[in-house]
Design a protein around this motif. Sequence first.
Motif, PDB file in Angstrom:
ATOM      1  N   LEU A 347       0.822  -1.207   0.000  1.00  0.00           N
ATOM      2  CA  LEU A 347       0.000   0.000   0.000  1.00  0.00           C
ATOM      3  C   LEU A 347       0.856   1.258   0.000  1.00  0.00           C
ATOM      4  CD1 LEU A 347      -3.134   0.139   0.013  1.00  0.00           C
ATOM      5  CD2 LEU A 347      -2.201  -2.103   0.545  1.00  0.00           C
ATOM      6  N   HIS A 348       2.016   1.209   0.636  1.00  0.00           N
ATOM      7  CA  HIS A 348       2.894   2.381   0.611  1.00  0.00           C
ATOM      8  C   HIS A 348       3.428   2.605  -0.802  1.00  0.00           C
ATOM      9  CE1 HIS A 348       5.577   5.492   1.901  1.00  0.00           C
ATOM     10  NE2 HIS A 348       6.660   4.795   1.587  1.00  0.00           N
ATOM     11  N   THR A 349       3.710   1.526  -1.523  1.00  0.00           N
ATOM     12  CA  THR A 349       4.129   1.669  -2.925  1.00  0.00           C
ATOM     13  C   THR A 349       3.022   2.301  -3.749  1.00  0.00           C
ATOM     14  OG1 THR A 349       5.573  -0.263  -2.739  1.00  0.00           O
ATOM     15  CG2 THR A 349       4.944   0.427  -4.957  1.00  0.00           C
ATOM     16  N   TYR A 350       1.774   1.866  -3.532  1.00  0.00           N
ATOM     17  CA  TYR A 350       0.646   2.455  -4.260  1.00  0.00           C
ATOM     18  C   TYR A 350       0.518   3.950  -3.963  1.00  0.00           C
ATOM     19  CZ  TYR A 350      -1.103  -2.236  -5.427  1.00  0.00           C
ATOM     20  OH  TYR A 350      -1.253  -3.502  -5.932  1.00  0.00           O
ATOM     21  N   SER A 351       0.610   4.311  -2.676  1.00  0.00           N
ATOM     22  CA  SER A 351       0.454   5.721  -2.324  1.00  0.00           C
ATOM     23  C   SER A 351       1.592   6.561  -2.902  1.00  0.00           C
ATOM     24  CB  SER A 351       0.394   5.886  -0.807  1.00  0.00           C
ATOM     25  OG  SER A 351       1.614   5.496  -0.199  1.00  0.00           O
ATOM     26  N   SER A 352       2.801   6.005  -2.944  1.00  0.00           N
ATOM     27  CA  SER A 352       3.918   6.741  -3.530  1.00  0.00           C
ATOM     28  C   SER A 352       3.748   6.912  -5.024  1.00  0.00           C
ATOM     29  CB  SER A 352       5.239   6.013  -3.232  1.00  0.00           C
ATOM     30  OG  SER A 352       5.460   5.897  -1.846  1.00  0.00           O
ATOM     31  N   GLY A 353       3.150   5.923  -5.673  1.00  0.00           N
ATOM     32  CA  GLY A 353       3.006   5.975  -7.122  1.00  0.00           C
ATOM     33  C   GLY A 353       1.839   6.811  -7.603  1.00  0.00           C
ATOM     34  N   TYR A 354       0.767   6.926  -6.797  1.00  0.00           N
ATOM     35  CA  TYR A 354      -0.447   7.587  -7.269  1.00  0.00           C
ATOM     36  C   TYR A 354      -0.770   8.892  -6.528  1.00  0.00           C
ATOM     37  CZ  TYR A 354      -1.440   3.200  -9.698  1.00  0.00           C
ATOM     38  OH  TYR A 354      -1.363   2.098 -10.511  1.00  0.00           O
ATOM     39  N   ALA A 355      -0.557   8.917  -5.228  1.00  0.00           N
ATOM     40  CA  ALA A 355      -0.982  10.079  -4.448  1.00  0.00           C
ATOM     41  C   ALA A 355       0.017  11.223  -4.582  1.00  0.00           C
ATOM     42  CB  ALA A 355      -1.142   9.691  -2.976  1.00  0.00           C
ATOM     43  N   ALA A 356      -0.454  12.425  -4.250  1.00  0.00           N
ATOM     44  CA  ALA A 356       0.420  13.598  -4.290  1.00  0.00           C
ATOM     45  C   ALA A 356       1.491  13.485  -3.213  1.00  0.00           C
ATOM     46  CB  ALA A 356      -0.409  14.866  -4.085  1.00  0.00           C
ATOM     47  N   ALA A 357       2.645  14.125  -3.447  1.00  0.00           N
ATOM     48  CA  ALA A 357       3.786  14.009  -2.526  1.00  0.00           C
ATOM     49  C   ALA A 357       3.461  14.542  -1.142  1.00  0.00           C
ATOM     50  CB  ALA A 357       4.995  14.737  -3.112  1.00  0.00           C
ATOM     51  N   ASP A 358       2.557  15.535  -1.062  1.00  0.00           N
ATOM     52  CA  ASP A 358       2.236  16.117   0.239  1.00  0.00           C
ATOM     53  C   ASP A 358       1.044  15.449   0.916  1.00  0.00           C
ATOM     54  OD1 ASP A 358       0.474  16.962  -1.667  1.00  0.00           O
ATOM     55  OD2 ASP A 358       0.291  19.005  -0.890  1.00  0.00           O
ATOM     56  N   ALA A 359       0.448  14.438   0.277  1.00  0.00           N
ATOM     57  CA  ALA A 359      -0.713  13.757   0.868  1.00  0.00           C
ATOM     58  C   ALA A 359      -0.729  12.299   0.416  1.00  0.00           C
ATOM     59  CB  ALA A 359      -2.001  14.464   0.460  1.00  0.00           C
ATOM     60  N   ARG A 360       0.335  11.585   0.760  1.00  0.00           N
ATOM     61  CA  ARG A 360       0.418  10.189   0.341  1.00  0.00           C
ATOM     62  C   ARG A 360      -0.430   9.312   1.266  1.00  0.00           C
ATOM     63  NH1 ARG A 360       6.911   9.794  -1.042  1.00  0.00           N
ATOM     64  NH2 ARG A 360       6.775  10.848  -3.063  1.00  0.00           N
ATOM     65  N   SER A 361      -1.490   8.761   0.704  1.00  0.00           N
ATOM     66  CA  SER A 361      -2.388   7.917   1.493  1.00  0.00           C
ATOM     67  C   SER A 361      -2.940   6.805   0.624  1.00  0.00           C
ATOM     68  CB  SER A 361      -3.534   8.744   2.095  1.00  0.00           C
ATOM     69  OG  SER A 361      -4.314   9.327   1.061  1.00  0.00           O
ATOM     70  N   ALA A 362      -3.354   5.721   1.266  1.00  0.00           N
ATOM     71  CA  ALA A 362      -3.958   4.579   0.597  1.00  0.00           C
ATOM     72  C   ALA A 362      -4.962   3.956   1.556  1.00  0.00           C
ATOM     73  CB  ALA A 362      -2.892   3.569   0.176  1.00  0.00           C
ATOM     74  N   VAL A 363      -5.797   3.060   1.029  1.00  0.00           N
ATOM     75  CA  VAL A 363      -6.884   2.490   1.824  1.00  0.00           C
ATOM     76  C   VAL A 363      -6.879   0.972   1.690  1.00  0.00           C
ATOM     77  CG1 VAL A 363      -9.382   2.400   2.177  1.00  0.00           C
ATOM     78  CG2 VAL A 363      -8.289   4.563   1.537  1.00  0.00           C
ATOM     79  N   ILE A 364      -7.023   0.279   2.810  1.00  0.00           N
ATOM     80  CA  ILE A 364      -7.276  -1.162   2.854  1.00  0.00           C
ATOM     81  C   ILE A 364      -8.718  -1.347   3.304  1.00  0.00           C
ATOM     82  CG2 ILE A 364      -6.804  -3.291   4.121  1.00  0.00           C
ATOM     83  CD1 ILE A 364      -3.885  -2.533   4.211  1.00  0.00           C
ATOM     84  N   VAL A 365      -9.472  -2.181   2.580  1.00  0.00           N
ATOM     85  CA  VAL A 365     -10.848  -2.489   2.968  1.00  0.00           C
ATOM     86  C   VAL A 365     -10.942  -3.988   3.222  1.00  0.00           C
ATOM     87  CG1 VAL A 365     -13.284  -2.370   2.339  1.00  0.00           C
ATOM     88  CG2 VAL A 365     -11.709  -0.580   1.557  1.00  0.00           C
ATOM     89  N   HIS A 366     -11.346  -4.366   4.427  1.00  0.00           N
ATOM     90  CA  HIS A 366     -11.458  -5.776   4.792  1.00  0.00           C
ATOM     91  C   HIS A 366     -12.825  -6.040   5.405  1.00  0.00           C
ATOM     92  CE1 HIS A 366     -11.102  -5.240   9.214  1.00  0.00           C
ATOM     93  NE2 HIS A 366     -10.399  -4.169   8.889  1.00  0.00           N
ATOM     94  N   PRO A 367     -13.296  -7.275   5.359  1.00  0.00           N
ATOM     95  CA  PRO A 367     -14.594  -7.595   5.967  1.00  0.00           C
ATOM     96  C   PRO A 367     -14.466  -7.684   7.478  1.00  0.00           C
ATOM     97  CG  PRO A 367     -13.624  -9.567   5.019  1.00  0.00           C
ATOM     98  CD  PRO A 367     -12.699  -8.438   4.664  1.00  0.00           C
ATOM     99  N   GLN A 368     -15.486  -7.170   8.176  1.00  0.00           N
ATOM    100  CA  GLN A 368     -15.500  -7.220   9.638  1.00  0.00           C
ATOM    101  C   GLN A 368     -16.928  -7.437  10.099  1.00  0.00           C
ATOM    102  OE1 GLN A 368     -12.972  -4.640  11.962  1.00  0.00           O
ATOM    103  NE2 GLN A 368     -14.649  -4.125  13.351  1.00  0.00           N
ATOM    104  N   PRO A 369     -17.353  -8.685  10.282  1.00  0.00           N
ATOM    105  CA  PRO A 369     -18.723  -8.932  10.729  1.00  0.00           C
ATOM    106  C   PRO A 369     -18.974  -8.337  12.104  1.00  0.00           C
ATOM    107  CG  PRO A 369     -17.664 -10.938   9.905  1.00  0.00           C
ATOM    108  CD  PRO A 369     -16.596  -9.913  10.052  1.00  0.00           C
TER     109      PRO A 369
END
Length: 412
Positions: A347-369
């Motif tokens: 996810l850090h690789t994704y945020s570095s590749g897509y997000a802006a340099a001043d707002a590098r963020s990514a999201v993980i979505v998992h199931p939680q009953p």
Amino acid sequence: MPDRTLVQLGEYESARLELDQLTPRDIDRLHALQARGCLTLTGERTGWRLKADATVGVLVLDRIRVVIEPKFAIPGEQLMSWLAYALGTPVPATARRWATGPDGYADLVAGALLEQCEQLLREGQRRDYVRRRSLEPVLRGRLDVAAQATHRYGQLDQLHVRTFDREADIWDNRVLGSALKAALSLTNSPDLARALHGIAGAFPQAPTPAAALRALDRTHYTRLNARYRPAHTWARLLLRGGGVTDLLTDHGNSADGLLLAMPALWEAVVRRLGTDAVGPYGGHAVPSGNGVGITVHGDLGNTSAFRPDLLLNLPGHDTTRRTLLPVDAKYKRYDRHGVSAADIHQLHTYSSGYAAADARSAVIVHPQPGGHARRVLQVRGPRGLLGVIHVLGVDTHATPEKATAWIGSVLR
């Protein structure tokens, strides 16, 4: 259908089988499914050990009938609702509680197909013009002069004719006839089998299931056949043994069954959740085929490329700027243990590749009953903050619509 011993287990659970419960043909089919990551078959001194992976559904073998119930992420009573949501089709009336008997998931999907086919019959089957050549006692359509001269030698007691009539024997209906036949081999409910058998005669069949699948893959929907889309969705699921375009891939396994890979289902759910959640706020999903993947050059072999399960284009605080947010679906117990180092690196690789340099963020979505949850991971280095990973747990006991609203409030 011959009587078969029922074997029930949940995903990630195992069951012991006697040596004589599996035929050589069963062993070959189970090994083929093992190669696809659906289950694991291991030999023991006095029998076999069958273990399910992240798979639910029904598998019909020569001497046993295996029912794998959902245990981990999506409860049985909600499975059909989430599956219909991922497929973009109306939730069928069969979205009832997961049966603990020998019917289960296969009967739910077969019932969904039955419901749609009954609706099509009430509305009237679609008909289209079909060209045919036939031998008739009277002239219908056009006389095939060449065939008449070369086959009848001037005799007029039988006429070779070419007709162009509106008929129901078209591919839109043939694929449903083939799927109804496939559903009959899977169901263990006498009432459902009787209803499927009764309606199957109203639909023509394709020559083979493979021909029906090829027809489904090349089907284009217009205002003339748009009402067939939900029925075709369930038909494709049955004919592929659980697979569906963009959800699972059929590898030609010959075992009779309806097996659904839960990680693939969760990826499809997350793609639609994210897309629907950001739409009202001016966001949209970036199409996967637009060449914006992260690529690796200079290694041995071909250039490799990878991209997140979902890439969202969101409006920023500045109206002239937009933000790319990578979202990845993880079918893991991140409600019980921490995020793995491998997923953090990914996810850090994704945020570095897509997000802006001043707002590098990514999201993980998992199931939680049992309830929605959110936590934020901060990735730091010697020089400060490197990026942020939002870990979102979606309550799979809730309806997809409520989950969409919650995801939207978080991403906004």
